[in-house]
Design a protein around this motif. Structure first.
Motif, PDB file in Angstrom:
ATOM      1  N   ALA A 127      72.007  39.046  42.144  1.00  0.00           N
ATOM      2  CA  ALA A 127      71.095  39.932  41.420  1.00  0.00           C
ATOM      3  C   ALA A 127      69.661  39.482  41.672  1.00  0.00           C
ATOM      4  O   ALA A 127      69.353  38.294  41.703  1.00  0.00           O
ATOM      5  N   ARG A 128      68.803  40.444  41.851  1.00  0.00           N
ATOM      6  CA  ARG A 128      67.390  40.157  42.098  1.00  0.00           C
ATOM      7  C   ARG A 128      66.573  41.386  41.733  1.00  0.00           C
ATOM      8  O   ARG A 128      67.080  42.515  41.726  1.00  0.00           O
ATOM      9  N   PRO A 129      65.295  41.197  41.461  1.00  0.00           N
ATOM     10  CA  PRO A 129      64.415  42.362  41.296  1.00  0.00           C
ATOM     11  C   PRO A 129      64.129  42.984  42.647  1.00  0.00           C
ATOM     12  O   PRO A 129      64.358  42.361  43.690  1.00  0.00           O
ATOM     13  N   PRO A 130      63.616  44.195  42.688  1.00  0.00           N
ATOM     14  CA  PRO A 130      63.194  44.782  43.962  1.00  0.00           C
ATOM     15  C   PRO A 130      62.155  43.903  44.639  1.00  0.00           C
ATOM     16  O   PRO A 130      61.289  43.321  43.977  1.00  0.00           O
ATOM     17  N   VAL A 131      62.254  43.792  45.947  1.00  0.00           N
ATOM     18  CA  VAL A 131      61.320  42.992  46.740  1.00  0.00           C
ATOM     19  C   VAL A 131      60.581  43.920  47.693  1.00  0.00           C
ATOM     20  O   VAL A 131      61.202  44.673  48.453  1.00  0.00           O
ATOM     21  N   LEU A 132      59.253  43.848  47.640  1.00  0.00           N
ATOM     22  CA  LEU A 132      58.408  44.651  48.521  1.00  0.00           C
ATOM     23  C   LEU A 132      57.610  43.708  49.407  1.00  0.00           C
ATOM     24  O   LEU A 132      56.897  42.831  48.912  1.00  0.00           O
ATOM     25  N   VAL A 133      57.771  43.858  50.718  1.00  0.00           N
ATOM     26  CA  VAL A 133      56.997  43.073  51.671  1.00  0.00           C
ATOM     27  C   VAL A 133      55.696  43.806  51.958  1.00  0.00           C
ATOM     28  O   VAL A 133      55.694  45.034  52.155  1.00  0.00           O
ATOM     29  N   CYS A 134      54.603  43.076  51.989  1.00  0.00           N
ATOM     30  CA  CYS A 134      53.286  43.667  52.218  1.00  0.00           C
ATOM     31  C   CYS A 134      52.801  43.293  53.617  1.00  0.00           C
ATOM     32  O   CYS A 134      52.646  42.107  53.931  1.00  0.00           O
ATOM     33  N   GLY A 135      52.558  44.294  54.454  1.00  0.00           N
ATOM     34  CA  GLY A 135      52.136  44.071  55.828  1.00  0.00           C
ATOM     35  C   GLY A 135      50.666  43.750  55.909  1.00  0.00           C
ATOM     36  O   GLY A 135      49.826  44.654  56.043  1.00  0.00           O
ATOM     37  N   VAL A 136      50.331  42.457  55.838  1.00  0.00           N
ATOM     38  CA  VAL A 136      48.934  42.021  55.918  1.00  0.00           C
ATOM     39  C   VAL A 136      48.479  41.848  57.366  1.00  0.00           C
ATOM     40  O   VAL A 136      47.342  41.443  57.617  1.00  0.00           O
ATOM     41  N   GLY A 137      49.366  42.133  58.298  1.00  0.00           N
ATOM     42  CA  GLY A 137      49.054  42.141  59.727  1.00  0.00           C
ATOM     43  C   GLY A 137      49.780  43.300  60.366  1.00  0.00           C
ATOM     44  O   GLY A 137      50.493  44.056  59.685  1.00  0.00           O
TER      45      GLY A 137
END
Length: 442
Positions: A127-137
């Motif tokens: 179980a985990r919260p939603p994970v959002l990756v942020c494209g800083v490149g």
């Protein structure tokens, strides 16, 4: 209101946009905590954010190979960077992330695209919260329409790059992929199931901090990718104008040169040759930003002015050309004002950023980190003499002006609501994305 954890690799070009996003969420009434290097605590405090410090790790340093053909140099540099910036911090980042998740019920976690400590969380099956990756490149994802990330090559329309990408994954970086899988197994989380640079497809969303017009067209772009538009610089009070500011109002053409805030230990890479190239011209004013470097720039020509940091909202409306080593944030800030670019960078993602500048027609890729003064002077003349560079930059500026990054990010977070592990109805399962159920790029 939501409760969010924002985790950032301790590199200025990654931390600053993530802190800006965290600050924007806090201003909307959400509860937000940062997870990053202790050195950025004051930066977080400036945005009224609390920061949990990552364990102390050796600082991630710029890496550049200077020997052999450019493609070989890029492979050697890329391999060293993957090991130092992606693989080495993984276990410590994961431990810190799990610790923070154990302290509070977060509605979502936002991590930058180098924060590989999120990978074990994504593949563990727990179980985990939603994970959002942020494209800083730039997008690192493999595509049949694009050369492998890191070589700095522009794609050729209609060419299939599948075999080339397979060779990179299975031959050139096979050992590094094995290191990744071993690291994840040691944490009891299975294996990555995707190539190291493709890991953001495991997340529930990839928020790409750019616009489609500054990325290569991809017919196989995953459903999870959302272009938000570039993240503006942190909101700060307008700085006092320097005493030489009136020199920028005389009608002379203005060149801005910077080596950014990370790879600026040796200002001889770009600042000194730029001053040598342009210092004797009567029709130019050169504004150099040292980014807080400890290196001494040396004697200045009469037409040059130097500051540690420059306020881009104040400066860029007056700039005719920007010369840079290719930081993602700075390049896109210049483009947001329609300023054409000359880019010289060899490490990290800078060759890819430079290639995108050339691909879009918004500037010149010098394809080296240490250009000579003659090369710089020629590139400046070329950009100033051909209006197509500024027209292309203005086209991207218009697209950026239509974006609303903070609204887009907020809307994506609202899709998940306050229920952990709920996936958006239009986003296919991770297994489907990894297996190739993908869509056309916008």
């Amino acid at each position: 209101m939501g409760r969010y954890l924002v985790a950032a690799s301790p590199i200025p070009g990654h931390v600053l946009p993530m802190i800006t996003v965290a600050g924007a969420l806090r201003q909307r009434g959400h509860r937000v905590r940062m997870l990053s290097g202790a050195a950025f605590r004051d930066t977080a405090t400036d945005q009224n954010l609390l920061l949990s410090a990552l364990p102390a790790e050796p600082a991630i340093r710029p890496t550049t190979s200077r020997h052999g053909p450019r493609v070989v140099r890029r492979w050697r540099t890329g391999r060293a960077e993957l090991r130092s910036a992606f693989l080495a911090p993984l276990a410590a980042q994961y431990a810190a992330l799990v610790t923070e998740l154990g302290r509070a019920d977060y509605d979502a976690v936002l991590v930058d695209s180098m924060f590989t400590g999120a990978i074990p969380l994504l593949v563990s099956g727990g179980a985990r919260p939603p994970v959002l990756v942020c494209g800083v490149g730039p997008l690192t994802l493999c595509s049949t329409d694009c050369p492998p990330f890191g070589v700095g090559w522009q794609p050729v329309a209609g060419r299939d790059y599948s075999a080339m990408n397979t060779f990179v994954r299975q031959v050139l970086f096979r050992a590094d992929q094995a290191r990744l899988d071993a690291a994840i197994r040691q944490l009891g989380a299975g294996s990555a199931s995707v190539f190291l640079l493709d890991w953001p497809v495991l997340a529930d969303r990839l928020l790409q901090f750019s616009v489609p017009g500054f990325e290569y067209p991809r017919r196989d772009l995953p459903h999870s990718v959302v272009f938000t538009g570039p993240i503006p610089g942190p909101a700060v009070a307008e700085t006092a104008l320097p005493p030489w500011w009136d020199a920028l109002m005389t009608g002379k053409r203005i060149i801005h040169v910077t080596q950014g805030t990370w790879d600026n230990g040796d200002l001889g890479h770009l600042l000194r040759p730029t001053l040598a190239a342009l210092g004797r011209r009567s029709d130019l004013v050169v504004v150099a930003s040292t980014g807080g470097s400890r290196d001494r720039l040396g004697p200045l020509p009469a037409n040059a002015y130097v500051r540690k940091y420059v306020s881009y909202p104040q400066l860029l409306p007056h700039v005719d050309v920007m010369i840079t080593n290719g930081g993602y944030g700075g390049v896109q800030q210049a483009l947001s004002y329609g300023v054409p670019l000359i880019v010289a960078g060899e490490n990290a993602d800078k060759p890819e950023i430079a290639a995108r500048v050339a691909y879009t027609g918004s500037g010149i890729d010098l394809r080296r980190a240490r250009p000579s003064s003659a090369v710089i002077a020629s590139a400046v003349d070329q950009v100033l003499g051909d209006k197509r560079f500024r027209i292309a930059a203005q086209r991207i500026a218009a697209e950026i002006s239509r974006s609303s990054p903070f609204d887009t990010i907020a809307a994506v977070l609202e899709e998940f609501g306050a229920t952990p592990a709920v996936r958006h109805r239009d986003c296919p399962p991770v297994s489907d994305i990894a297996a190739g159920r993908q869509r056309n790029s916008p």
